[in-house]
Scaffold this motif. Sequence first.
Motif, PDB file in Angstrom:
ATOM      1  N   GLN A 158      -4.814   1.023  -4.241  1.00 12.61           N
ATOM      2  CA  GLN A 158      -4.926   0.815  -2.737  1.00 12.61           C
ATOM      3  C   GLN A 158      -6.618   0.585  -1.804  1.00 12.61           C
ATOM      4  OE1 GLN A 158      -3.699   4.739  -1.919  1.00 12.61           O
ATOM      5  NE2 GLN A 158      -2.755   4.949  -3.865  1.00 12.61           N
ATOM      6  N   THR A 203      -5.535   9.009   3.443  1.00 11.62           N
ATOM      7  CA  THR A 203      -4.605   8.635   2.404  1.00 11.62           C
ATOM      8  C   THR A 203      -4.668   8.751   0.909  1.00 11.62           C
ATOM      9  OG1 THR A 203      -2.351   8.737   3.608  1.00 11.62           O
ATOM     10  CG2 THR A 203      -2.209   8.918   1.327  1.00 11.62           C
ATOM     11  N   THR A 204      -5.379   7.948   1.139  1.00 10.86           N
ATOM     12  CA  THR A 204      -5.928   6.899  -0.894  1.00 10.86           C
ATOM     13  C   THR A 204      -7.353   8.222  -0.501  1.00 10.86           C
ATOM     14  OG1 THR A 204      -4.888   4.342  -0.236  1.00 10.86           O
ATOM     15  CG2 THR A 204      -7.052   5.483  -1.584  1.00 10.86           C
ATOM     16  N   ASP A 245      -4.325   4.931   5.847  1.00  8.59           N
ATOM     17  CA  ASP A 245      -4.068   4.891   4.859  1.00  8.59           C
ATOM     18  C   ASP A 245      -4.856   5.109   4.204  1.00  8.59           C
ATOM     19  OD1 ASP A 245      -1.208   4.153   5.660  1.00  8.59           O
ATOM     20  OD2 ASP A 245      -1.724   1.680   5.710  1.00  8.59           O
ATOM     21  N   LEU A 266       0.811  -1.117  -0.204  1.00  7.15           N
ATOM     22  CA  LEU A 266       0.114   0.000   0.208  1.00  7.15           C
ATOM     23  C   LEU A 266       0.785   1.106  -0.043  1.00  7.15           C
ATOM     24  CD1 LEU A 266      -3.065   1.108   0.236  1.00  7.15           C
ATOM     25  CD2 LEU A 266      -2.772   1.156   2.680  1.00  7.15           C
ATOM     26  N   LYS A 308      -3.552   6.858 -12.365  1.00  8.38           N
ATOM     27  CA  LYS A 308      -3.752   6.983 -11.771  1.00  8.38           C
ATOM     28  C   LYS A 308      -5.046   6.020 -10.418  1.00  8.38           C
ATOM     29  CE  LYS A 308      -2.338  12.083 -11.511  1.00  8.38           C
ATOM     30  NZ  LYS A 308      -2.603  13.336 -11.126  1.00  8.38           N
ATOM     31  N   TYR A 358       1.823   6.639  -6.666  1.00 10.85           N
ATOM     32  CA  TYR A 358       0.452   7.169  -7.558  1.00 10.85           C
ATOM     33  C   TYR A 358       1.287   9.367  -7.197  1.00 10.85           C
ATOM     34  CZ  TYR A 358      -3.658   9.588  -7.051  1.00 10.85           C
ATOM     35  OH  TYR A 358      -4.398  10.897  -7.923  1.00 10.85           O
ATOM     36  N   SER A 418      -4.227   3.025  -9.720  1.00 13.62           N
ATOM     37  CA  SER A 418      -3.462   3.143  -8.233  1.00 13.62           C
ATOM     38  C   SER A 418      -4.166   2.854  -7.483  1.00 13.62           C
ATOM     39  CB  SER A 418      -1.601   4.383  -8.477  1.00 13.62           C
ATOM     40  OG  SER A 418      -2.557   4.344  -7.497  1.00 13.62           O
ATOM     41  N   LEU A 419      -5.822   4.197  -7.367  1.00 11.85           N
ATOM     42  CA  LEU A 419      -6.384   3.963  -6.484  1.00 11.85           C
ATOM     43  C   LEU A 419      -7.289   2.303  -6.358  1.00 11.85           C
ATOM     44  CD1 LEU A 419      -7.694   7.311  -7.586  1.00 11.85           C
ATOM     45  CD2 LEU A 419      -6.301   6.872  -4.834  1.00 11.85           C
ATOM     46  N   TYR A 432       1.780   1.490  -3.380  1.00 16.08           N
ATOM     47  CA  TYR A 432       1.262   2.453  -4.206  1.00 16.08           C
ATOM     48  C   TYR A 432       0.919   3.893  -4.540  1.00 16.08           C
ATOM     49  CZ  TYR A 432      -0.846  -2.862  -4.911  1.00 16.08           C
ATOM     50  OH  TYR A 432      -0.462  -3.719  -5.525  1.00 16.08           O
ATOM     51  N   GLN A 433       0.939   3.707  -2.404  1.00 17.66           N
ATOM     52  CA  GLN A 433       0.673   5.126  -2.974  1.00 17.66           C
ATOM     53  C   GLN A 433       2.116   6.326  -2.658  1.00 17.66           C
ATOM     54  OE1 GLN A 433       0.115   5.576   1.491  1.00 17.66           O
ATOM     55  NE2 GLN A 433      -2.321   4.948   1.114  1.00 17.66           N
ATOM     56  N   GLN A 435      -6.677  11.398  -2.286  1.00 21.34           N
ATOM     57  CA  GLN A 435      -5.627  10.607  -3.657  1.00 21.34           C
ATOM     58  C   GLN A 435      -7.020  11.117  -4.561  1.00 21.34           C
ATOM     59  OE1 GLN A 435      -2.598   7.716  -3.471  1.00 21.34           O
ATOM     60  NE2 GLN A 435      -1.260   8.977  -2.600  1.00 21.34           N
TER      61      GLN A 435
END
Length: 118
Positions: free
Chosen positions: A59, A105-106, A102, A36, A52, A43, A55-56, A39-40, A109
Amino acid sequence: MHTIIGLVLASLLATTALAHSGADPARELAKKRSYLLQYQADYLALTSTSEKLSSLNNQLTTLHSTLLLLRNTLAKDGLAIPSNSSRYDVDYMEVMTDSLEDMGTTLQQLEAAIDAAE
């Protein structure tokens, strides 16, 4: 925007609960956190919306899988067992806190990707 929301919902619904394979959950949780965080970090360098979104999706799938593993381990270990009484070296509350941070954060994004797509 509907595509993004659909992607998020599909990723959460499509991820199925995998049975605990007998591996050490502390190691499994650490691996998932490592994936994770990578991935972050990746990103931030992505430029296309499709990269993007992918990636999301990764995540969110990883976070979902982490929470399922944690839940299943707690159920197997017995609810409300303190980490020093667990047969695994897992601080469940710390892992849950990390996973929730986490997720935050996701979601930030994701919000930025939605704003950029509009």
